[in-house]
Design an enzyme around this catalytic site. Structure first.
Site, PDB file in Angstrom:
ATOM      1  N   GLU A 257      -8.495  -1.824  -8.868  1.00  0.00           N
ATOM      2  CA  GLU A 257      -7.502  -0.844  -9.318  1.00  0.00           C
ATOM      3  C   GLU A 257      -6.424  -0.661  -8.267  1.00  0.00           C
ATOM      4  O   GLU A 257      -6.668  -0.884  -7.079  1.00  0.00           O
ATOM      5  CB  GLU A 257      -8.179   0.513  -9.556  1.00  0.00           C
ATOM      6  N   ASP A 258      -5.267  -0.218  -8.711  1.00  0.00           N
ATOM      7  CA  ASP A 258      -4.205   0.131  -7.780  1.00  0.00           C
ATOM      8  C   ASP A 258      -4.428   1.538  -7.232  1.00  0.00           C
ATOM      9  O   ASP A 258      -4.321   1.777  -6.041  1.00  0.00           O
ATOM     10  CB  ASP A 258      -2.823   0.003  -8.423  1.00  0.00           C
TER      11      ASP A 258
ATOM     12  N   ASP B 248      -6.601   8.397  -9.740  1.00  0.00           N
ATOM     13  CA  ASP B 248      -6.148   9.791  -9.767  1.00  0.00           C
ATOM     14  C   ASP B 248      -7.321  10.665 -10.185  1.00  0.00           C
ATOM     15  O   ASP B 248      -8.183  10.979  -9.388  1.00  0.00           O
ATOM     16  CB  ASP B 248      -4.978   9.957 -10.741  1.00  0.00           C
TER      17      ASP B 248
ATOM     18  N   PHE C 157       3.127  11.925  -6.210  1.00  0.00           N
ATOM     19  CA  PHE C 157       3.469  10.817  -7.100  1.00  0.00           C
ATOM     20  C   PHE C 157       3.981   9.655  -6.266  1.00  0.00           C
ATOM     21  O   PHE C 157       4.989   9.782  -5.583  1.00  0.00           O
ATOM     22  CB  PHE C 157       4.510  11.232  -8.141  1.00  0.00           C
TER      23      PHE C 157
ATOM     24  N   ARG D 150       7.648  -1.228  -9.095  1.00  0.00           N
ATOM     25  CA  ARG D 150       6.432  -2.012  -8.843  1.00  0.00           C
ATOM     26  C   ARG D 150       6.625  -3.038  -7.729  1.00  0.00           C
ATOM     27  O   ARG D 150       5.687  -3.387  -7.037  1.00  0.00           O
ATOM     28  CB  ARG D 150       5.997  -2.760 -10.106  1.00  0.00           C
TER      29      ARG D 150
END
Length: 179
Positions: free
Chosen positions: A98-99, A102, A151, A164
């Site tokens: 995963e990046d 959260d 964020f 990205r």
């Protein structure tokens, strides 16, 4: 990107160095085994490509696309599979890449879904984790960086499909997303 970013949180060199460490840990833990490295589109593309190149363990790759976000900045909690695996998981050692984690809601659902498919094991590697945002208890074996609940964009992470391609992770200015 100019005024869209507040600051660089993690540099390109810091990411590369930490991925070296994660790859070494994965190689040690999976010695003598072959693993299926499973990237979660679209955000994990950069992490998975760079991590896989640093690993020496025999591996195959596959991709899934799942969604729980829509166009907002908060998880909806409703998970949809947009692209499923092409690989049968029966008896395989699966490493989800995963990046960012959260809330953990999507990943918790995904791990349970994959475990129901009969793999030998399912573990998780993520570049970023936001401990203050996590709402479910999920074990993550390999964590690149714990970050504040801000964020962030770059290195695969986006806002409205932009940013990205940044080689670092930065915090997005609230005026960009209305935060």
């Amino acid at each position: 990107m100019g005024e869209d970013l507040c600051k660089i949180l993690i540099t390109e060199d810091e990411i590369s160095s930490r991925l070296d460490e994660l790859a070494a840990a994965i190689d040690r833990d999976y010695e003598g085994k072959e693993i299926l490295v499973l990237g979660i589109l679209k955000g994990a593309v950069m992490v998975m490509a760079d991590l896989a190149r640093k690993m020496h363990t025999p591996l195959t790759m596959d991709w899934m696309a799942v969604s729980s976000y829509g166009s907002g900045t908060k998880s909806s909690g409703v998970v949809r599979i947009l692209k499923d695996l092409e690989t049968d998981l029966e008896g395989k050692h699966v490493l989800i890449v995963e990046d960012i984690i959260d809330s953990g809601l999507t990943l918790s659902w995904l791990k349970a879904n994959l475990e129901s498919r009969g793999p030998a094991s399912v573990e998780i590697a993520t570049l970023l984790r936001k401990p203050d945002a996590t709402t479910v208890d999920i074990h993550v074996e390999y964590v690149g960086f714990d970050i504040p609940n801000e964020f962030v964009v770059g290195y695969g992470l986006d806002y409205a499909e932009k940013y990205r391609n940044l080689p670092f992770v930065g915090t997005l200015a609230p005026h960009v997303y209305g935060g």
